[in-house]
Design a protein around this motif. Structure first.
Motif, short mmCIF file in Angstrom:
data_model
loop_
_atom_site.label_atom_id
_atom_site.label_comp_id
_atom_site.label_asym_id
_atom_site.label_seq_id
_atom_site.Cartn_x
_atom_site.Cartn_y
_atom_site.Cartn_z
N TYR A 1 9.75 62.23 78.95
CA TYR A 1 8.56 61.54 79.44
C TYR A 1 8.31 60.31 78.57
N SER A 2 7.16 60.21 77.91
CA SER A 2 6.88 59.00 77.13
C SER A 2 7.17 59.16 75.64
N ILE A 3 7.78 60.29 75.24
CA ILE A 3 8.19 60.47 73.84
C ILE A 3 9.62 59.99 73.68
N ASN A 4 9.83 59.13 72.70
CA ASN A 4 11.17 58.64 72.38
C ASN A 4 11.43 58.85 70.90
N VAL A 5 12.60 59.35 70.57
CA VAL A 5 13.00 59.53 69.18
C VAL A 5 14.48 59.25 69.09
N ASN A 6 14.93 58.78 67.94
CA ASN A 6 16.36 58.50 67.78
C ASN A 6 16.83 58.95 66.42
N THR A 7 18.12 59.15 66.32
CA THR A 7 18.77 59.48 65.05
C THR A 7 20.07 58.68 64.98
N THR A 8 20.40 58.18 63.79
CA THR A 8 21.43 57.17 63.64
C THR A 8 22.46 57.55 62.58
N THR A 9 23.71 57.15 62.81
CA THR A 9 24.75 57.29 61.79
C THR A 9 25.65 56.07 61.83
N VAL A 10 26.15 55.67 60.65
CA VAL A 10 27.10 54.57 60.55
C VAL A 10 28.50 55.18 60.48
N VAL A 11 29.35 54.84 61.44
CA VAL A 11 30.71 55.38 61.52
C VAL A 11 31.67 54.40 60.86
N ARG A 12 32.45 54.92 59.92
CA ARG A 12 33.48 54.13 59.25
C ARG A 12 34.84 54.75 59.55
N VAL A 13 35.78 53.93 59.99
CA VAL A 13 37.12 54.41 60.32
C VAL A 13 38.08 53.93 59.24
N LYS A 14 38.72 54.87 58.53
CA LYS A 14 39.64 54.53 57.44
C LYS A 14 41.06 54.41 57.97
N ASP A 15 41.83 53.56 57.29
CA ASP A 15 43.23 53.37 57.65
C ASP A 15 43.98 54.69 57.59
N ILE A 16 44.93 54.88 58.51
CA ILE A 16 45.65 56.15 58.60
C ILE A 16 46.43 56.45 57.33
#
Length: 278
Positions: free
Chosen positions: A202-217
């Motif tokens: 409805y009118s409730i909004n919430v978010n959660t965040t993460t920073v994704v880092r991809v390392k060389d194989i």
């Protein structure tokens, strides 16, 4: 020399552990995300706590008609209706969630309230590190009733619109919330970025965040190769040192013992003769 070798190996292993920590998926313990705020027309149900709905602010002595899910409400032990157009439940229960409406004589249209269950069990980690060509799996651990909406964003854009859309999959989480789990396989360097789980009810909004880092194989391989190089160099140093030591010992023992004895005897006779002349 052996102690020196052991020290270098231990240092190499320590560096290897630090480098290999990027393999697979790892995450920090800190969490990031927005707060979950109620709105005027959408209230979160908290079991055992009061639920208060007010039809008109600053109203007094107005007759108010209240309904829940289409059924008219009357005052009783569980629900209290006050002349200031307020509905009050002292101890809310699960069955109190639903759609409420109220209407006073001065209102042309009824006012609608939604009482919902919404819980974000755990925020996404502040950062997530994954090895290239591995699988990234992000789970938005949220539950709610009625059914809520989950959308994933990458750097502010829906993930469906990004260049990794052919490699991503969205599925239900453990609370049967649709699209709450985002998977990308195989993950590539271009998938690095800021990922947001946006939750709406409805009118409730919430978010959660993460920073994704991809390392060389090969990121986890370099420390191991460093260890191998250290061991090889140390082995060469020990080999050269031992070879020179053995050669030096061999040169010292290469003289003729008999000749050494003869020289000692001749020297002694010469000393005796000199003493007799004197």
């Amino acid at each position: 020399m052996k102690i020196l070798l052991l020290s270098f190996i231990l240092l190499g292993l320590y560096g290897f552990c630090l480098g290999a920590g990027g393999g697979g998926v790892s995450s920090s313990t800190s969490s990031g995300g927005g707060s979950m705020k109620e709105t005027e027309d959408t209230k979160r149900l908290r079991e055992g706590r009061p639920l208060i709905l007010t039809c008109e602010q600053n109203a007094t002595n107005l007759e108010t008609k209240w309904t829940k899910d289409g059924n008219e409400l009357v005052a009783g032990d569980h629900i209290q209706l006050f002349p200031n157009t307020t509905l009050y439940i002292s101890t809310a229960q699960k069955e109190d969630k639903g759609e409420y409406s109220c209407k006073t004589g001065s209102m042309t249209e009824p006012k609608i309230f939604h009482v919902v269950e919404l819980t974000l069990q755990k925020h996404l980690p502040k950062s997530t590190t994954v090895l290239e060509n591995d699988k990234l799996s992000l789970s938005c651990q949220v539950q709610g009733d009625p059914e809520l909406t989950v959308q994933w964003l990458k750097d502010g854009e829906p993930v469906e619109d990004t260049d990794n859309s052919t490699r991503l999959e969205m599925s239900d989480n453990e609370y049967d919330v649709p699209n709450a789990v985002l998977s990308i396989k195989p993950i590539q360097k271009s998938d690095s970025g800021n990922y947001v789980c946006l939750i709406s009810l409805y009118s409730i909004n919430v978010n959660t965040t993460t920073v994704v880092r991809v390392k060389d194989i090969y990121a986890a391989l370099w420390p191991f190769l460093g260890i191998v190089a250290e061991v090889v160099i140390l082995c060469l140093i020990i080999f050269i040192y031992e070879k020179r030591r053995i050669k030096a010992n061999f040169d010292d023992s290469d003289s003729d013992p008999a000749q050494d004895v003869k020289n000692n005897v001749d020297g002694k006779k010469e000393n005796d003769i000199r003493q007799r002349k004197h």
